[in-house]
Structure formats: C-alpha cells, structure tokens
Scaffold this active site. Structure first.
Site, PDB file in Angstrom:
ATOM      1  N   ASP A   1       0.869  -1.147   0.160  1.00 40.63           N
ATOM      2  CA  ASP A   1       0.052  -0.059   0.266  1.00 40.63           C
ATOM      3  C   ASP A   1       1.051   1.220  -0.057  1.00 40.63           C
ATOM      4  O   ASP A   1       2.106   1.133   0.313  1.00 40.63           O
ATOM      5  CB  ASP A   1      -0.941  -0.041   1.327  1.00 40.63           C
ATOM      6  CG  ASP A   1      -1.743   1.244   1.330  1.00 40.63           C
ATOM      7  OD1 ASP A   1      -2.423   1.531   0.293  1.00 40.63           O
ATOM      8  OD2 ASP A   1      -1.672   1.782   2.460  1.00 40.63           O
TER       9      ASP A   1
ATOM     10  N   ASP B   1      -1.622  -0.831   6.077  1.00 42.59           N
ATOM     11  CA  ASP B   1      -1.733  -0.453   7.347  1.00 42.59           C
ATOM     12  C   ASP B   1      -3.008   0.096   7.818  1.00 42.59           C
ATOM     13  O   ASP B   1      -3.357   0.296   8.771  1.00 42.59           O
ATOM     14  CB  ASP B   1      -0.846   0.779   7.624  1.00 42.59           C
ATOM     15  CG  ASP B   1      -1.149   2.015   6.887  1.00 42.59           C
ATOM     16  OD1 ASP B   1      -1.385   1.940   5.672  1.00 42.59           O
ATOM     17  OD2 ASP B   1      -1.049   3.098   7.637  1.00 42.59           O
TER      18      ASP B   1
ATOM     19  N   ASP C   1      -7.237  -1.966   4.437  1.00 45.44           N
ATOM     20  CA  ASP C   1      -6.214  -2.858   3.759  1.00 45.44           C
ATOM     21  C   ASP C   1      -6.531  -4.252   4.303  1.00 45.44           C
ATOM     22  O   ASP C   1      -5.989  -5.215   3.890  1.00 45.44           O
ATOM     23  CB  ASP C   1      -4.902  -2.578   4.192  1.00 45.44           C
ATOM     24  CG  ASP C   1      -4.322  -1.207   3.523  1.00 45.44           C
ATOM     25  OD1 ASP C   1      -4.553  -1.158   2.188  1.00 45.44           O
ATOM     26  OD2 ASP C   1      -3.503  -0.361   4.259  1.00 45.44           O
TER      27      ASP C   1
END
Length: 731
Positions: A425, A628, A632
């Site tokens: 990410d 995080d 996600d």
C-alpha cells in the site's frame, strides 16, 4: 457458542508419541474444538466451549491420557509476569543431578567390562563384588530410572505407550535377564541396563538445557514488565503491585524507571525507549496526550500517566499471548511427523519382537537375540521427531519478537519461502502516513475566495479520521479558517466526503476524481489542472459546491527514508515488487518512479485491491501484501502472506499474519529472511530425525549396534535437533 482459549502446562511428556496421545484424547472430548500440543514447550493450547466443558474437565481428560495439566493462565487471561517457563530450569537441575549420580554408580559396572575384579568373599554362592554390582544396577535402573518405568506402567494400564515404554522394556529385559544369567553362571548385562538409563538421563539433561535456551525470548519478554507502580491518590504517592493498579489510576514515572502499564501522558515530557517492544533503539518523544506502553523505559523526564489498560489488555501481554499461541500452533510440514509419531511406538515394539523371534528361531543365541531386540527398543525413540518442528518454531518466533516482528502463525515460515511478489500500500506504508497540505488552488471560473473554499473543506474533513482529511483540517486550523454548518455527512471509502450545507441546503463534497464523476460534476477544470507539469505529484482533493468544483488541495506524503533500500533488497532477492493504492494516478506513479517500482495500480477501491491480488494469484504469483489501514484488511486476508505495519489499525493487525511492531520497512526484509531461515532449519531437523530412525533401526536389528551405543545415539539425536534449531539466532 462461548469459545475460549487456554494454555496449560503438561507434565509427564517424554516424546512426540505423548503429544499425539494427548491430542487424540482432547480431540475426542465434547466441547473441545481444537487442541495443539507443543512437546518442546511442554504446553497445550486448547480451544473450548465454556458452555459444554470446563477447565477441570480438560485437565481430567489429560490425566486420563496418563499426563498432568496445570494452569499457566486464569479465567481472565494470561497472568501478567507469569513465570511458568521456570519448569525448564527445574527439569534441568533434576536431570543434571540424576545423571551425575547415575553415572557415578554405573562406573564400576562399566569397569567390569574391562577388568574382572573379585573380592574372594562369597555370600549366598556369589562373590561380594557381584552383589555390589547387582545393588548398583538396581539403584540406577529402578531408582534413577523409575520415571520411565512409572510412566510405562501408567500408560500400559490405559493400553497406551510412548518412549518410556521402549526404555522400560529395554532396560527391564536387560536387568532381569542378567539376574537369570548370574543365577545360572552365564554372562550378564547389568552394565547395559545401568548405562542405558545413564545415557538417556544425560540426553534429558542436554535436552532440558537446550530447550530452555530455545524459549529464552519468551522468558525475556515475561521479565520485561515492571513489578511496582507509584500510584497518586490525592496528595499521596503510594507504591502498589502491578496487579493492584486499576484503569483510571494516575501513576508517576521518574527518569530511568519502567512505565508500569499502558496509558496516556497527562503531565510532563520525556523520551521513552520502546526497544523492548518494537526492536527500535531510537527513543520516542512523549508529551501530553501521547500513548505509552508498559515495560518501556522512561529516559529523561518526569511523567504523569493515566492508566488506560491493565492485565491481558496491555501491549506486552498481547504480544506474549500472540507469541505463545503462535508457538503452540503447528506448521503444515509437521503433520507427517505427527502421524508417524502417533503410530511409532507400537510399530517399534512389533519390530523388536520380530527381531528377537527371527534371530532366536533361526539358530541365534538367546542372549544375542535379546540384545538386538533391546537395541531396537532403545534406538528407535521418536524424541527427535517430536522436537524437530516445535523447537525451530519456538526459536524463530522468539527471535522475530526480539527484532520487533510479531509472527501470529507458524504456517508463515512455510509460506514465506514461496512468495514471488511483494505488494505495498502507499499511504502509511511506503510513505510516512502523515501527509501535509502543500497548496490550495481556487477555480477562477467561480466567485469563491480561498477562505470560502478552505472553510467548506474543513467542515467536511473534521468529521473524518482519514490521513488526508486530518491533513486538511490541520492546515485549515493553521490558517484560522472558518466553518460552515454541515448535515447528512457521509464518507465514501476510496472516494471522499460529502454533506449538505445546512444554511442553504446545497450539496458539498471533498474528494478525488472518482467522487467528482460519481457526483456528475464537470471535471474539465480538475483534469486540466492535473496536466500542468508543476502540479504533478502528491494527492489531490477537490472541493465541490453544488455541481461545481470550486477548488483543489494538493497534499504530499513523504516517502519513508528506508523505502528505496528495502525495494532494492527485495529485487535482489528476485521478488517482483508493486504498489497498489487508492490514491490518484499521478501521486502513486511519482512514488513508484522514485522507488524504482514498475508494477503500479492506482485509484482503486479496497474491493478492487482484493480483485487485483486475486488476478496475480491466478497468474501463479504468490503474493505478500504490506498495509496499514482499515481498508487494507481485506487485502491482507486475500494475500498469501499479510504484513501489517506498526501503525496499522486494529482491524488490519487482526487481519495480518505478520505484525511489524514499528513502521520501519526494513523489518519486511528481516521477516522474510527469518522465515526462510526457520523453515530451512525445520526441514534439516525433520530430515535428520527421519534419517536417524531409518538408518538406526535396521543396524540395531542386524546386530551392528549394542544397547549402550543405541542409548547414546538416541540421546544425541534429540540434542542435535535442538542445537540445530538454535542456529536461527546466528542466522
């Protein structure tokens, strides 16, 4: 269903067969949904339904299998600072004392093999020296070896068997045959019974010593917590034990003292060393409003802390609980070893009996046939098989914790070696996660001042906790922006924020290009803005009033300083690397370009992230995802390996299988190396454990080994497996 997990200490286990027996017994007990036995740790993790079965019934089931269970935790969870691990030290001391006395008493019997000493004093038709030999062999075989006979008898009553059965049968056969041989003036084997017990006790001593080293990381974690706290009650400062401190209490922590429990700073400033929890040696600055964690070290300032969590809820207790549960779990590679261990002892008994019958009835001497059967019994101990996987897992998980990496499932060690692609990410993972507004641009096509644009943006952003919203609100506060009344606030994941301007009943919005398209707004000005070279990079949020885009806010999030080096290391390890983000295309490509990443997916929703990972998996990739945020969590679950950053939301941490206790991306590389090293050790251990038995049993059956060599080799095999596992510390 009222499910609960409990970890129990198990005493009486001596080999993998014991663990298999307990597992079978617990699995057949109504109300128990899962039972995992760790032979190396001498513990059981039991998941059960409290409405059907009680802890006492679980203990009774263990007792019915022939073993004893005792608590390591109470009904409220693991005891803070529990020292149940100390039984390893006690075992080590007992094994050492038993071995030394057994060795001393066995020495005259061993000398008899080389020098025949007789006193000439006859008692009951036998030389006094022979009577002394019988006495010494009896003490060693039946006093120091009683632990093996006792367990063998206990299990035999329940029509079960384990390693103790093999040892007891082997030594008893040697002992009683020797008494018969002495009575009939034949060659005796008293030294065989004594030396077998002595060598096995030596192996037990080394095994206890080595296993204690394997659990050293857990021991250190347990010892980290403070034992006392300075609790403020009015004007008084009272020193209390940790278990007496309650949520809401105010505690004072002086420089150089450990912070007793998790809490929030309400007075003072200091630097706190959190390395014992995170593996990071650089102190973290703390001031009013900062969160602090129990067992961390207050370095240079006085702090007043309001306790927010006690007992099992603290960060340290949660880490310990997760580590213990992970160490109790089984890697898939262990299943074969468990199946073999479960049927191993009966098979060995059959081989030993067959060896005796075939040797004796094919013209062999009774003593030789018996010796070969005894050797088969002794050498075939499945200890090494039982220790091969759990010991390596204990060391691997413990070493990971020391490095600031929390591994929740030992399956990771096996899966990590197959990973072919690392997906990251962007926000909060590759970047710092603390974005800042760099500029505010007003659309000149409408009569809105910058102050009006910012006040609308602030009024929407203040109701959201998204990092970009927080950045907008912080910027607006710094600029002393006003606010408008917003009702019907709505946050659309992956798009932005919307609401109604209460005073004029006009729709307002703050979001990305997808939100503009969803609101059917003219996007021409926004698209032209993004085409301008000086406007490249960063994240763009557009401010809307009715059906008009009245302004844009550019936000930058700094790339983590270690990110580029980490990406290069992953590439050198022949892994494909990619970014998958909901941020705008220009921003994501800018970050990807700076880090040398070619695989980029941007402006996609959380559900679309999952689909992208599925596509890669369908192509044959084994995907690890590092993230995080709450958004996600689905991706962390879908990936073959989910890695949650230290700053991750609770949902993301729950979904992730590896948790980095800090936000340092270097830990991703460390976790990969450690996983591969641990799995490599597991494979080595299993190979040597299987190879040892496959080679040793035929040699024993055909008379190439004697019982004493067999006992030494059996003990050495177990110690070798444990010592090999300790290599993980060096790797």
């Amino acid at each position: 269903m009222n499910k609960k997990k409990i970890i129990l200490n198990i005493t009486g286990m001596t080999c993998a067969s014991c663990a298999a027996s307990i597992t079978r017994k617990l699995s057949r007990t109504p109300g128990i949904t899962d039972a995992r036995i760790n032979f190396a740790a001498k513990k059981a993790l039991v998941e059960y339904d409290r409405e059907i079965v009680s802890i006492e019934k679980i203990k009774k089931a263990v007792a019915e299998a022939g073993y004893q269970a005792s608590d390591t935790e109470n009904e409220n969870g693991p005891a803070y600072g529990d020292h149940s691990h100390m039984h390893h030290s006690e075992n080590e001391d007992i094994d050492k004392k038993d071995f030394l006395w057994s060795a001393i008493l066995s020495l005259p019997l061993v000398l008899e093999m080389f020098i025949k000493i007789r006193s000439g004093i006859m008692v009951g038709g036998l030389d006094l020296i022979i009577w002394i030999h019988i006495f010494l062999a009896t003490v060693v075989a039946w006093y120091f070896g009683w632990r093996f006979h006792y367990m063998a008898i206990k299990l035999a009553r329940k029509f079960s068997s384990n390693m103790d059965t093999l040892i007891s049968l082997g030594t008893s056969a040697a002992y009683f045959y020797s008494l018969w041989a002495i009575a009939n003036g034949m060659e005796e084997y008293l030294e065989t019974a004594a030396v077998i017990i002595t060598l096995i006790l030596l192996g037990k001593f080394f095994e206890s010593k080595s296993t204690k080293r394997a659990g050293v990381a857990m021991k250190k974690l347990l010892e980290l917590g403070a034992k006392k706290a300075r609790v403020l009650e009015g004007d008084q400062e009272i020193e209390k034990n940790i278990d007496e401190v309650k949520v809401g209490d105010i505690v004072r922590v002086l420089p150089g003292e450990k912070i007793p429990l998790d809490g929030e700073v309400i007075e003072g400033e200091s630097s706190v060393n959190e390395s014992m929890l995170t593996g990071e040696s650089i102190p973290v600055d703390k001031n009013i409003g900062s969160s602090v964690y129990g067992a961390t070290l207050n370095e240079n300032g006085k702090l007043k802390i309001k306790v927010t969590v006690t007992g099992e809820g603290t960060a340290l207790a949660q880490i310990i609980k997760t580590m213990e549960e992970a160490q109790m779990a089984k890697a898939p590679v262990q299943k074969l070893a468990d199946k073999i261990s479960g049927i191993f002892v009966p098979v060995v008994l059959f081989i030993a009996i067959s060896t005796f019958i075939l040797n004796y009835f094919s013209g062999g001497i009774f003593a030789t046939s018996l010796t070969r059967a005894i050797t088969v019994l002794i050498i075939a101990c499945p200890c090494a098989l039982g220790l091969a996987t759990p010991t390596a897992i204990m060391v691997g998980i413990g070493q990971a914790a020391r490095k600031g990496i929390l591994i929740k499932n030992p399956e990771i060690f096996e899966r990590a070696k197959n990973i072919t692609m690392m997906l990251f990410d962007k926000t909060g993972t590759l970047t710092m996660g603390t974005p800042r507004v760099s500029r505010l641009i007003v659309n000149d096509n409408f009569s809105f001042a910058a102050e009006n644009v910012l006040s609308i943006a602030r009024s929407l952003a203040q109701s959201s906790t998204h990092p970009l919203s927080v950045a907008v609100e912080k910027y607006a506060v710094e600029k002393k922006s006003g606010q408008v009344n917003v009702i019907n606030f709505q946050e659309t994941r992956g798009r932005g924020l919307s609401g109604i301007f209460q005073d004029h009943n006009i729709p307002l919005f703050l979001g990305n290009m997808k939100l503009l398209e969803e609101k059917e707004v003219d996007t021409s000005w926004a698209k032209e803005l993004l085409k301008t070279p000086e406007m490249e990079g960063g994240s763009w949020l557009f401010v809307g009033h009715d059906k008009k885009v009245i302004g844009a806010i550019q936000i930058f999030d700094k790339v983590r300083p270690e990110a580029k080096k980490v990406i290069e290391k992953l590439k050198r390890a022949r892994l494909h690397v990619g970014i998958i983000s909901g941020d705008n295309m220009a921003t994501v490509h800018s970050v990807a370009k700076s880090l040398g990443i070619s695989y980029v997916r941007a402006e996609i929703l959380p559900s679309e992230k999952v689909q992208e990972i599925k596509k890669l998996q369908d192509r044959g990739e084994r995907v690890a995802f590092v993230g995080d945020g709450i958004n996600d969590a689905p991706s962390l679950v879908q990936a073959d390996l989910g890695v949650a950053m230290g700053s991750a939301s609770d949902v993301a941490k729950e979904a992730g299988e590896i948790i980095l206790l800090t936000n340092n991306l270097e830990k991703v590389v460390t976790a990969g190396k450690l996983s591969r090293a641990t799995f490599s050790i597991i494979k080595q251990n299993l190979f040597w454990a299987f190879f040892y038995n496959i080679l040793a049993i035929p040699l024993a059956a055909f008379g190439f080994l004697n019982p004493m060599i067999a006992a030494g080799a059996m003990s050495f095999s177990s110690v070798t497996v444990v010592m090999n596992s300790l290599q993980i510390y060096r790797k």
